[in-house]
Write an enzyme that holds these catalytic residues in place. Structure first.
Site, short mmCIF file in Angstrom:
data_model
loop_
_atom_site.label_atom_id
_atom_site.label_comp_id
_atom_site.label_asym_id
_atom_site.label_seq_id
_atom_site.Cartn_x
_atom_site.Cartn_y
_atom_site.Cartn_z
N ARG A 78 0.86 -1.19 0.00
CA ARG A 78 0.00 0.00 0.00
C ARG A 78 0.89 1.24 0.00
O ARG A 78 1.73 1.41 0.89
CB ARG A 78 -0.92 -0.01 1.24
N HIS A 97 -3.04 10.81 0.41
CA HIS A 97 -2.62 10.59 1.80
C HIS A 97 -2.05 11.92 2.32
O HIS A 97 -0.87 12.03 2.64
CB HIS A 97 -1.59 9.46 1.87
N GLU A 113 -7.75 8.39 5.90
CA GLU A 113 -8.18 8.95 7.19
C GLU A 113 -8.75 10.37 7.10
O GLU A 113 -8.19 11.31 7.66
CB GLU A 113 -7.01 8.95 8.18
N ASN A 160 -7.55 1.83 9.78
CA ASN A 160 -6.21 1.97 10.36
C ASN A 160 -6.40 1.88 11.86
O ASN A 160 -7.03 2.74 12.47
CB ASN A 160 -5.59 3.33 10.01
N TYR A 204 -4.76 1.61 15.60
CA TYR A 204 -3.58 1.76 16.45
C TYR A 204 -3.91 1.84 17.93
O TYR A 204 -3.05 1.57 18.75
CB TYR A 204 -2.83 3.06 16.11
N GLU A 236 -3.78 -0.33 8.11
CA GLU A 236 -2.57 0.02 8.88
C GLU A 236 -2.73 -0.53 10.29
O GLU A 236 -3.82 -0.46 10.88
CB GLU A 236 -2.38 1.55 9.02
C1 FCB Z 1 -1.74 7.07 10.61
C2 FCB Z 1 -1.32 7.65 9.26
C3 FCB Z 1 0.04 7.19 8.80
C4 FCB Z 1 1.04 7.08 9.93
C5 FCB Z 1 0.45 6.35 11.11
C6 FCB Z 1 1.40 6.19 12.28
O1 FCB Z 1 -2.72 7.88 11.17
O2 FCB Z 1 -2.24 7.25 8.28
O3 FCB Z 1 0.46 8.05 7.78
O4 FCB Z 1 1.57 8.29 10.25
O5 FCB Z 1 -0.71 7.00 11.56
#
Ligand code: FCB
Length: 543
Positions: free
Chosen positions: A117, A162, A208, A348, A350, A429
């Site tokens: 990607r 992006h 995002e 994404n 995290y 992600e």
């Molecule tokens: C996400 C972004 C990516 C990267 C990660 C850590 O929000 O999409 O570009 O910075 O965080």
């Protein structure tokens, strides 16, 4: 330059010993005795045809900001203003991927991934936006990336936008605040479909939009750096209203590009098109019903803010209830346009945060760990925080709000599955950044915690899928240490480390682990669920 991808056998043995003592084992147990199953996540826990990959983005890796006809982007300009980025770091050179992309593709290939990607730099292919011509050198660059990936059997998974915008457009329109900007985006997307669509099967229109709206127009941390108190002190902006306008324009721009793709390109090119959302999971701060309601509002204000309009045609009811006229309205025609305008949902993931109600209790002084603005509609009247009573929700990483909470992967996937009737999803992600203080202790190359992180998150993903979630892929963020936006190079997410002086890439243990994980292709225990039905909808049954 040749990249060494093998670790010495003694360090590999040490690695095996270290990861067998998975530091997240406790997090994995969840009190239900499934830890062994989770610990031993294997590629065969995922169905045939499931895409494993790595992800990057143009501004974060390419560098070469004014080479071969590229014009300046909003980020190229923003990073050069004092105080916008840690240490005054810039993406002027980044990881120099523009000059080293062939080496990087070899590295990606050596991992054994199915897909890569990456995103297209708007100002590299359309230096003057809609008004100027196409930059042939920019097109050649991405053509070469795509062709070299395909030669090695790797699917290009392309994000059109992006976050980097030609500065000339950003300047002219104020970026996403102006509805006229939608057509500029559609022109950019069309240029991508025309030039690359014969070989690209996976398109993401925008990365995002929820974070883009939040960081650029609420917190002022990304260009154009707009905000107002209590979110920050910027020279321009209105944090209560501008994020809503920016999101509205991004959603309509997405929908127009998607319509164009579906009508003019998809029938002959046969790809799929979707969007990627930053998908934080929330858990109640206390067992109180009000905090449980706060979780629903937080999820609606984050994930559903983008996905509801694209699936159902309007903003989430949880948002409409608390906003007045500042929440833009879709006309009946726009609703038709926007509804069902994605083939897949990109997540994404995290972080998992606590959500605390701010309607019945005051959040201004009661919890100083709250993100600012919890007492306002733009935040859904929710305080979000990574800590409770001074204790973090999970182990720390390099980012204060990204703690390690593997169960959050299963929870967010379940939420999206239930809300959107199990529409196909991809984890576009997921990644781990080493806490700076740990870089000395946890050997910089022997990144045991990153390995444990991916194993744990994948295990919870596999469990969500066993329970029926239709997830089609998983991308590690990121291939190599890169420019992490306003945090510059301080934060390191890479499977490969990059020496800032020489720009040499060196594999971390996690790169070796990912390759071994991917190489272990004993036959899958999970049937490809609706894979054929989904991809054949667009004329491309997954072989
Ligand atoms: C996400 C972004 C990516 C990267 C990660 C850590 O929000 O999409 O570009 O910075 O965080």
């Amino acid at each position: 330059m040749k990249v060494t991808t093998m670790l010495s056998s003694s360090s590999f043995l040490l690695l095996i010993l270290l990861i067998s003592a998975n530091p997240y084992a406790r997090a994995l147990q969840g009190g239900n005795g499934i830890e062994e199953e989770l610990e031993d996540v294997k590629r065969s826990d995922f169905p045939t045809g499931f895409l494993f990959g790595v992800a990057t983005s143009s501004y974060q890796i390419e560098g070469a900001i004014l080479e071969d006809g590229k014009s300046l982007s909003n980020w190229d300009v923003f990073v050069h203003k004092n105080g916008n980025v840690n240490n005054g770091d810039t993406g002027d050179i980044a990881t120099d991927h523009y000059h080293r992309y062939l080496e990087d593709i070899e590295t990606i290939h050596s991992l054994g991934v199915d897909a890569y990607r990456f995103s297209i730099s708007w100002s590299r292919i359309l230096p003057n936006g809609k008004l100027g011509g196409v930059n042939a050198a920019g097109i050649m660059f991405y053509n070469s990336i795509i062709d070299n990936l395909l030669l090695r059997g790797i699917q290009p998974f392309v994000t059109i936008h992006h976050w980097d915008i030609p500065q000339v457009l950003s300047h002219e329109y104020g970026g996403w605040l102006n509805p006229l900007f939608q057509d500029d985006f559609v022109h950019f997307a069309e240029t991508c479909f025309k030039n690359f669509g014969d070989r690209v099967r996976y398109w993401v229109t925008i990365n995002e939009p929820n974070i883009a709206a939040d960081f650029a127009y609420e917190r002022g941390k990304h260009p154009p750096g707009h905000c107002s108190p209590p979110f920050g002190n910027c020279s321009a902006g209105n944090s209560d209203t501008e994020p809503l306008i920016a999101m509205h324009n991004m959603l309509l721009a997405h929908a127009k590009a998607s319509k164009l793709y579906r009508e003019q390109f998809q029938p002959k090119q046969g790809g799929v098109i979707g969007i990627v959302v930053h998908a934080i999971m929330y858990e109640p701060f206390t067992d109180d019903e009000h905090d449980k309601e706060a979780v629903k509002r937080a999820l609606a204000n984050n994930v559903a803010w983008a996905f509801d309009p694209l699936v159902f045609g309007d903003y989430p009811p949880e948002m409409r209830r608390y906003h007045g006229n500042e929440l833009p309205k879709f006309t009946p025609e726009e609703r038709l346009l926007i509804r069902d305008s994605i083939d897949f949902l990109g997540l994404n993931h995290y972080a998992t945060l606590y959500a605390k109600d701010c309607i019945r209790s005051s959040c201004v002084s009661s919890n100083s760990a709250c993100a600012p603005g919890g007492d306002r509609a733009i935040r859904g009247f929710v305080c979000t925080t990574a800590e409770r009573g001074g204790v973090l929700i999970g182990e720390p990483t390099g980012l204060p709000t990204f703690s390690v909470v593997p169960r959050g992967m299963e929870e967010i996937v379940d939420y999206v599955k239930n809300r959107y009737h199990n529409k196909p999803m991809l984890i576009t992600e997921n990644g781990y950044s080493t806490p700076p203080q740990q870089e000395q202790v946890d050997d910089f190359q022997l990144d045991v915690k990153r390995i444990a992180f991916h194993k744990a998150y994948l295990a919870f993903l596999a469990r969500a899928m066993r329970n029926g979630a239709d997830v089609r892929g998983y991308f590690v963020w990121t291939l190599m240490d890169d420019f992490e936006w306003s945090l510059g190079y301080d934060v390191k997410f890479g499977l490969y480390s990059v020496d800032r002086a020489t720009l040499n890439r060196t594999p971390r243990s996690s790169a070796k682990w990912y390759r071994n994980f991917l190489g272990n292709i004993s036959s899958s225990s999970m049937k490809p669920r609706t894979a054929v039905a989904f991809w054949s909808k667009v004329g491309r049954a997954e072989e």
